[in-house]
Design a protein around this motif. Structure first.
Motif, PDB file in Angstrom:
ATOM      1  N   GLU A  60      -1.416 -11.264  -5.322  1.00 43.38           N
ATOM      2  CA  GLU A  60      -2.515 -11.857  -6.078  1.00 43.38           C
ATOM      3  C   GLU A  60      -3.851 -11.633  -5.373  1.00 43.38           C
ATOM      4  O   GLU A  60      -4.854 -11.328  -6.019  1.00 43.38           O
ATOM      5  CB  GLU A  60      -2.272 -13.352  -6.309  1.00 43.38           C
ATOM      6  CG  GLU A  60      -1.145 -13.643  -7.265  1.00 43.38           C
ATOM      7  CD  GLU A  60      -1.398 -13.079  -8.647  1.00 43.38           C
ATOM      8  OE1 GLU A  60      -2.529 -13.187  -9.160  1.00 43.38           O
ATOM      9  OE2 GLU A  60      -0.444 -12.512  -9.218  1.00 43.38           O
ATOM     10  N   VAL A  61      -3.867 -11.806  -4.056  1.00 43.12           N
ATOM     11  CA  VAL A  61      -5.094 -11.563  -3.290  1.00 43.12           C
ATOM     12  C   VAL A  61      -5.526 -10.109  -3.456  1.00 43.12           C
ATOM     13  O   VAL A  61      -6.698  -9.815  -3.702  1.00 43.12           O
ATOM     14  CB  VAL A  61      -4.901 -11.916  -1.799  1.00 43.12           C
ATOM     15  CG1 VAL A  61      -6.052 -11.392  -0.952  1.00 43.12           C
ATOM     16  CG2 VAL A  61      -4.733 -13.412  -1.626  1.00 43.12           C
ATOM     17  N   ARG A  62      -4.580  -9.226  -3.357  1.00 46.88           N
ATOM     18  CA  ARG A  62      -4.870  -7.799  -3.499  1.00 46.88           C
ATOM     19  C   ARG A  62      -5.439  -7.500  -4.891  1.00 46.88           C
ATOM     20  O   ARG A  62      -6.411  -6.764  -5.044  1.00 46.88           O
ATOM     21  CB  ARG A  62      -3.601  -7.009  -3.246  1.00 46.88           C
ATOM     22  CG  ARG A  62      -3.770  -5.537  -3.319  1.00 46.88           C
ATOM     23  CD  ARG A  62      -2.413  -4.893  -3.102  1.00 46.88           C
ATOM     24  NE  ARG A  62      -2.461  -3.525  -3.480  1.00 46.88           N
ATOM     25  CZ  ARG A  62      -2.598  -2.519  -2.641  1.00 46.88           C
ATOM     26  NH1 ARG A  62      -2.673  -2.762  -1.368  1.00 46.88           N
ATOM     27  NH2 ARG A  62      -2.649  -1.286  -3.062  1.00 46.88           N
ATOM     28  N   ALA A  63      -4.849  -8.098  -5.929  1.00 48.29           N
ATOM     29  CA  ALA A  63      -5.324  -7.876  -7.291  1.00 48.29           C
ATOM     30  C   ALA A  63      -6.730  -8.439  -7.474  1.00 48.29           C
ATOM     31  O   ALA A  63      -7.578  -7.816  -8.126  1.00 48.29           O
ATOM     32  CB  ALA A  63      -4.363  -8.513  -8.292  1.00 48.29           C
TER      33      ALA A  63
ATOM     34  N   GLY B  53     -13.686  -3.261  -7.714  1.00 46.83           N
ATOM     35  CA  GLY B  53     -13.536  -2.079  -8.552  1.00 46.83           C
ATOM     36  C   GLY B  53     -12.714  -1.016  -7.875  1.00 46.83           C
ATOM     37  O   GLY B  53     -11.696  -1.295  -7.254  1.00 46.83           O
ATOM     38  N   SER B  54     -13.178   0.206  -7.952  1.00 53.24           N
ATOM     39  CA  SER B  54     -12.409   1.319  -7.399  1.00 53.24           C
ATOM     40  C   SER B  54     -12.864   1.711  -6.002  1.00 53.24           C
ATOM     41  O   SER B  54     -12.488   2.764  -5.507  1.00 53.24           O
ATOM     42  CB  SER B  54     -12.518   2.523  -8.331  1.00 53.24           C
ATOM     43  OG  SER B  54     -13.880   2.916  -8.422  1.00 53.24           O
TER      44      SER B  54
ATOM     45  N   ASP C  35       0.808  -1.218   0.000  1.00 53.85           N
ATOM     46  CA  ASP C  35       0.000   0.000   0.000  1.00 53.85           C
ATOM     47  C   ASP C  35       0.845   1.274   0.000  1.00 53.85           C
ATOM     48  O   ASP C  35       0.299   2.375   0.087  1.00 53.85           O
ATOM     49  CB  ASP C  35      -0.922   0.029   1.228  1.00 53.85           C
ATOM     50  CG  ASP C  35      -2.011  -1.019   1.140  1.00 53.85           C
ATOM     51  OD1 ASP C  35      -2.326  -1.465   0.018  1.00 53.85           O
ATOM     52  OD2 ASP C  35      -2.547  -1.400   2.198  1.00 53.85           O
ATOM     53  N   LEU C  36       2.156   1.103  -0.071  1.00 54.57           N
ATOM     54  CA  LEU C  36       3.088   2.251  -0.031  1.00 54.57           C
ATOM     55  C   LEU C  36       2.895   3.079   1.240  1.00 54.57           C
ATOM     56  O   LEU C  36       2.971   4.302   1.220  1.00 54.57           O
ATOM     57  CB  LEU C  36       2.923   3.132  -1.281  1.00 54.57           C
ATOM     58  CG  LEU C  36       3.073   2.431  -2.621  1.00 54.57           C
ATOM     59  CD1 LEU C  36       2.756   3.394  -3.764  1.00 54.57           C
ATOM     60  CD2 LEU C  36       4.457   1.828  -2.791  1.00 54.57           C
ATOM     61  N   GLU C  37       2.627   2.393   2.357  1.00 56.83           N
ATOM     62  CA  GLU C  37       2.357   3.075   3.618  1.00 56.83           C
ATOM     63  C   GLU C  37       3.511   2.950   4.615  1.00 56.83           C
ATOM     64  O   GLU C  37       3.328   3.188   5.797  1.00 56.83           O
ATOM     65  CB  GLU C  37       1.078   2.514   4.245  1.00 56.83           C
ATOM     66  CG  GLU C  37      -0.155   2.836   3.440  1.00 56.83           C
ATOM     67  CD  GLU C  37      -1.419   2.284   4.054  1.00 56.83           C
ATOM     68  OE1 GLU C  37      -1.364   1.645   5.107  1.00 56.83           O
ATOM     69  OE2 GLU C  37      -2.489   2.487   3.445  1.00 56.83           O
TER      70      GLU C  37
END
Length: 94
Positions: free
Chosen positions: A53-56, A63-64, A23-25
């Protein structure tokens, strides 16, 4: 989880922060440390790939839509508990 090989950073520490990394956190220093660990540790890299893969999959299904911060934190906490439980089971003698 630990691969059994010595690393500058423990496998458990890296996997505990994998979502922050994705998450770039996390700070640039932590990102570099995690990236270096993943480059040298195949088991952690495999786990990282699963998390990607789970995140994708979630992104495709949802969606968004953005999850509320409270939900993200609860999920991170629960995933951390699951990792600890899995490690405890791995350490038990048969």
């Amino acid at each position: 989880m630990s691969c059994g090989d010595p690393h500058e950073t423990d496998c458990n520490d890296v996997l505990a922060e994998v979502y922050l990394y994705l998450d770039l956190e996390c700070s640039d220093d932590r990102r570099l440390m995690i990236r270096e660990h993943l480059d040298e540790c195949s088991p952690c890299l495999r786990e990282f790939g699963i998390e990607q893969e789970v995140r994708a999959l979630v992104a495709r299904c949802c969606g968004s839509e953005l999850a509320p911060a409270e939900l993200k934190q609860r999920l991170r906490t629960k995933l951390g508990e699951l990792v600890l439980n899995a490690e405890t089971r791995e350490l038990r003698p048969d």
